[in-house]
Write an enzyme that holds these catalytic residues in place. Structure first.
Site, PDB file in Angstrom:
ATOM      1  N   TYR A 265       4.977 -11.493  -1.182  1.00 45.36           N
ATOM      2  CA  TYR A 265       4.142 -10.961  -0.095  1.00 45.36           C
ATOM      3  C   TYR A 265       4.761 -11.196   1.281  1.00 45.36           C
ATOM      4  CZ  TYR A 265       0.629  -9.629  -3.421  1.00 45.36           C
ATOM      5  OH  TYR A 265      -0.020  -9.017  -4.475  1.00 45.36           O
TER       6      TYR A 265
ATOM      7  N   ARG B 219       7.037  -8.275   1.739  1.00 46.46           N
ATOM      8  CA  ARG B 219       6.326  -7.014   2.032  1.00 46.46           C
ATOM      9  C   ARG B 219       5.767  -7.043   3.452  1.00 46.46           C
ATOM     10  NH1 ARG B 219       2.023  -5.888  -2.367  1.00 46.46           N
ATOM     11  NH2 ARG B 219       1.758  -3.968  -1.170  1.00 46.46           N
TER      12      ARG B 219
ATOM     13  N   GLN C 151      -6.851   1.738  -0.073  1.00 46.08           N
ATOM     14  CA  GLN C 151      -6.413   0.740  -1.060  1.00 46.08           C
ATOM     15  C   GLN C 151      -5.189   0.015  -0.522  1.00 46.08           C
ATOM     16  OE1 GLN C 151      -6.638   2.417  -5.360  1.00 46.08           O
ATOM     17  NE2 GLN C 151      -6.251   4.173  -4.039  1.00 46.08           N
ATOM     18  N   ASN C 152      -4.611   0.563   0.554  1.00 48.24           N
ATOM     19  CA  ASN C 152      -3.340   0.031   1.070  1.00 48.24           C
ATOM     20  C   ASN C 152      -3.562  -1.272   1.815  1.00 48.24           C
ATOM     21  OD1 ASN C 152      -2.272   2.367   0.045  1.00 48.24           O
ATOM     22  ND2 ASN C 152      -2.173   3.422   2.033  1.00 48.24           N
TER      23      ASN C 152
ATOM     24  N   HIS D 283      -8.636  -3.496  -0.511  1.00 43.78           N
ATOM     25  CA  HIS D 283      -7.755  -4.430  -1.242  1.00 43.78           C
ATOM     26  C   HIS D 283      -7.198  -5.509  -0.318  1.00 43.78           C
ATOM     27  CE1 HIS D 283      -6.904  -1.355  -4.680  1.00 43.78           C
ATOM     28  NE2 HIS D 283      -8.084  -1.930  -4.779  1.00 43.78           N
TER      29      HIS D 283
ATOM     30  N   CYS E 263      -7.864 -18.714   2.850  1.00 46.87           N
ATOM     31  CA  CYS E 263      -7.784 -20.081   2.300  1.00 46.87           C
ATOM     32  C   CYS E 263      -8.578 -20.131   0.996  1.00 46.87           C
ATOM     33  CB  CYS E 263      -8.368 -21.081   3.307  1.00 46.87           C
ATOM     34  SG  CYS E 263      -8.438 -22.762   2.639  1.00 46.87           S
TER      35      CYS E 263
ATOM     36  N   ASN F 226      -2.185  15.240  -2.929  1.00 50.52           N
ATOM     37  CA  ASN F 226      -1.275  14.293  -3.563  1.00 50.52           C
ATOM     38  C   ASN F 226       0.063  14.959  -3.888  1.00 50.52           C
ATOM     39  OD1 ASN F 226      -1.557  11.444  -4.337  1.00 50.52           O
ATOM     40  ND2 ASN F 226      -0.867  12.160  -6.351  1.00 50.52           N
ATOM     41  N   LEU F 227       1.132  14.141  -3.969  1.00 50.36           N
ATOM     42  CA  LEU F 227       2.440  14.738  -4.244  1.00 50.36           C
ATOM     43  C   LEU F 227       2.462  15.406  -5.616  1.00 50.36           C
ATOM     44  CD1 LEU F 227       5.170  14.960  -2.802  1.00 50.36           C
ATOM     45  CD2 LEU F 227       5.931  12.949  -4.055  1.00 50.36           C
ATOM     46  N   GLU F 228       1.723  14.778  -6.557  1.00 48.31           N
ATOM     47  CA  GLU F 228       1.617  15.390  -7.902  1.00 48.31           C
ATOM     48  C   GLU F 228       0.218  15.116  -8.436  1.00 48.31           C
ATOM     49  OE1 GLU F 228       4.954  13.226  -9.161  1.00 48.31           O
ATOM     50  OE2 GLU F 228       3.815  11.461  -9.735  1.00 48.31           O
TER      51      GLU F 228
END
Ligand code: APR
Length: 238
Positions: free
Chosen positions: A52, A55, A89-90, A107, A115, A200-202
């Protein structure tokens, strides 16, 4: 006219943040059970912090910025005000940096710590480790990213379900529809007789549950949809 939007990793892909399940996605490089579950954190907190921290560090890269899709949603919110809700969700901060206000990060957020002992949340100012001391309860060893891991309860579900049950349009952008409860939101919107749209892309796993779907990159589809919505709205007004 109430609009609820759900976004996933696909809306941040063109900003340079890798998704989870596309080729070379995050889950190809790491096993979920090693870095994204409470058990993983118990077993090997150092590995989870490393994952994390890396990221989070990526978010500080100047090249990573909100894209036209994030910005189009801000324009839509400016027009609709409280009749607009964005659920993401990001855990990146691109919607926030774009200026989205009516935003529920279900999320959690890479930018925040939590903590494990006293549940204090705060902004992460330096990489987290097992030595990080909680500023609230001053205990060490319990500090974790404020990220909802697998088998944990996402945030804001009550507010989300209420919004889905009373919306007129539900738009899902850049999510593969693999992970519940978010993957089940379209079913609730359909029950509420909302018009459901997938950008969406797909085709995602939930594609067949949408009344309308368009395939393509978010930076093309989202501004296009918002412009068309604004045009129709203007015509209705005259
Ligand atoms: N434009 C639009 N959609 C895109 C783009 C793009 N440029 N690039 C990729 N996509 C689509 C992919 O086709 C895919 O359907 O975005 C989706 C990304 O899917 P995932 O990688 O599974 O990401 P997401 O759906 O957000 O994952 C949901 O799973 O790992 C957990 O908690 C994590 O929030 C995450 C959740």
């Amino acid at each position: 006219m109430k609009i609820v939007v759900l976004t996933g990793a696909g809306i941040s892909a063109e900003s340079g943040i890798s998704t989870f399940r596309d080729n070379n996605g995050l889950w190809e490089q790491h096993r979920i059970e090693d870095v994204a579950t409470p058990e993983a954190f118990q077993r090997n907190p150092k590995l989870v912090h490393t994952f994390y921290n890396a990221r989070r560090e990526q978010l500080d890269n100047q090249a990573i910025a909100p894209n036209a899709a994030h910005l189009a949603l801000v324009e839509l919110e400016k027009v609709l005000g409280d009749d607009f809700l964005l659920i993401t969700q990001n855990v990146d901060d691109l919607h926030q940096r774009a200026g989205s206000k009516n935003l529920l990060a279900m999320h959690g957020s890479l930018r925040e710590s939590l903590c494990s002992y006293c549940k204090h949340t705060g902004l992460v100012k330096s990489p987290l480790s097992t030595d990080t001391v909680c500023p609230a309860c001053t205990k060490k060893g319990g500090m974790r990213p404020n990220i909802v891991w697998f088998n944990e309860m996402p945030y804001y579900l009550e507010e989300i379900y209420a919004a889905l049950a009373s919306c007129d349009i539900f738009i899902s952008i850049g999510t593969s529809g693999n992970v519940y409860p978010a993957a089940g939101f379209v079913a609730i919107a359909n029950e509420a007789k909302a018009h459901t749209i997938e950008l969406n892309l797909e085709p995602s796993n939930q594609n067949s549950n949408f009344a309308e779907h368009h395939q393509g990159p978010a930076t093309k589809l989202v501004p296009q949809w918002v412009e068309a919505f604004m045009r129709d709205r203007m015509q209705l007004k005259h």
